[in-house]
Design an enzyme around this catalytic site. Structure first.
Site, short mmCIF file in Angstrom:
data_model
loop_
_atom_site.label_atom_id
_atom_site.label_comp_id
_atom_site.label_asym_id
_atom_site.label_seq_id
_atom_site.Cartn_x
_atom_site.Cartn_y
_atom_site.Cartn_z
N THR A 38 0.84 -1.20 -0.08
CA THR A 38 0.04 -0.05 0.06
C THR A 38 0.95 1.26 0.20
O THR A 38 0.42 2.09 -0.44
CB THR A 38 -0.97 0.10 1.27
OG1 THR A 38 -0.19 0.08 2.49
CG2 THR A 38 -1.79 -1.16 1.24
N ARG A 46 -8.94 -5.54 2.42
CA ARG A 46 -10.19 -5.55 3.41
C ARG A 46 -10.33 -4.20 3.98
O ARG A 46 -10.94 -4.18 4.85
CB ARG A 46 -9.94 -6.68 4.54
CG ARG A 46 -9.92 -7.88 3.98
CD ARG A 46 -9.63 -9.01 4.89
NE ARG A 46 -9.53 -10.69 4.39
CZ ARG A 46 -9.07 -11.02 3.43
NH1 ARG A 46 -7.81 -10.41 3.03
NH2 ARG A 46 -9.19 -12.25 2.82
N VAL A 113 0.99 -10.56 -4.69
CA VAL A 113 1.25 -11.03 -6.27
C VAL A 113 2.13 -10.05 -6.99
O VAL A 113 1.93 -10.12 -8.30
CB VAL A 113 -0.14 -11.64 -6.53
CG1 VAL A 113 -0.60 -12.69 -5.70
CG2 VAL A 113 -1.22 -10.53 -6.77
N HIS A 129 0.70 -17.02 -2.99
CA HIS A 129 -0.73 -16.82 -3.68
C HIS A 129 -0.20 -16.44 -5.30
O HIS A 129 -1.07 -15.94 -5.86
CB HIS A 129 -1.50 -15.61 -3.31
CG HIS A 129 -1.86 -15.72 -1.79
ND1 HIS A 129 -2.29 -14.79 -1.10
CD2 HIS A 129 -2.07 -16.75 -1.05
CE1 HIS A 129 -2.57 -15.18 0.14
NE2 HIS A 129 -2.44 -16.48 0.10
N SER A 196 0.76 -7.48 7.28
CA SER A 196 -0.44 -8.49 7.19
C SER A 196 -1.12 -8.56 8.36
O SER A 196 -0.93 -8.51 9.50
CB SER A 196 0.03 -9.92 7.11
OG SER A 196 -0.64 -10.92 7.24
#
Length: 251
Positions: A38, A46, A113, A129, A196
């Site tokens: 971010t 979320r 990813v 992922h 996380s």
């Protein structure tokens, strides 16, 4: 001003403590989530501004969506690929890349990813992922740069359908990445979580397991996580700020 100065001194003390933990470690492993990216301008999943805000992930990023809602599925991933083209690794990514080159960091386990770790110079990265750097053919399994996905949905080799090389809802995590992540966790003596929420299994098992094996645990995340109570150090600060402060202490 005196209050802000005291807060800064407190943070510097924590940075110094983490630097000492790293210096005393022989095998540091880092686990990164969406919060790591971010700070490069990519949305998380979320939060109030996240990718899943007002959306159902199963309708956009699942095997079922790929089969039954192709137009929405492909547009969703084209949008994500275009977003990647406009961002660069942030300072935190670059510090981790430099730490690996210096032998300070032994490897990264990531839920991301976006490939920003590799672009910043990190080489040992277990991508739990998958990744959005590539797309693959569902028929012949050939892989191609993600730019091909922006041009069409068919494999240029066999005509099969293309798909992003990420783990969709309803799919298993890649065994090779899981094995590498497990190897890193088994060998580490210091496990650092960066960005996380630690709410997604099985990814959040790795910090728990590292801790249960006696490794130090450090968590850097803007919001509280379910594992904060078992960590040696917790920072609710921007990742880049923490890593820069620690890097300066390491010298």
């Amino acid at each position: 001003k005196r209050g802000s100065g005291a807060k800064e001194m407190l943070f510097m003390g924590k940075y110094q403590k983490l630097a000492q933990m790293i210096t005393g470690s022989s095998n540091l492993v880092v686990f990164t989530g969406a919060g790591m990216s971010t700070e490069s301008g990519l949305p998380d999943f979320r939060s109030d501004r996240g990718i899943w805000k007002g959306a159902d992930p199963v309708l956009l990023a699942s095997v079922e969506a790929m089969e039954r809602s192709k137009e929405e599925f492909f547009e969703f991933y084209r949008t994500r690929i275009r977003a990647l083209m406009g961002v660069s690794p942030n300072e935190g990514h670059k510090i981790l890349g430099a730490w690996e080159k210096r032998g300070i960091l032994k490897g990264i386990i990531t839920q991301n990813v976006d490939g920003l770790h590799q672009r910043a110079g990190s080489e040992r990265v277990a991508e739990l992922h998958g990744n959005l750097r590539e797309v693959s053919c569902r028929k012949c399994s050939s892989t191609f740069p993600n730019t091909l996905f922006l041009e069409g949905e068919k494999c240029p080799r066999c005509g099969g359908g293309l798909r992003p090389s990420v783990v969709l809802f309803g799919e298993m995590l890649p065994m090779e990445a899981l094995r590498e992540a497990q190897d890193m966790t088994d060998a580490c003596d210091l496990f650092m979580v960066l960005g996380s929420s630690l709410q997604v299994s099985p990814a959040n098992w790795f910090p728990r397991e590292a801790r249960s094996r006696g490794a130090g645990l450090v968590i850097v995340n803007m919001m509280e996580t379910p594992l904060d109570g078992m960590a040696d150090l917790v920072f609710h600060e921007p990742i880049g700020q923490v890593l820069k402060g620690v890097d300066e202490c390491l010298g």
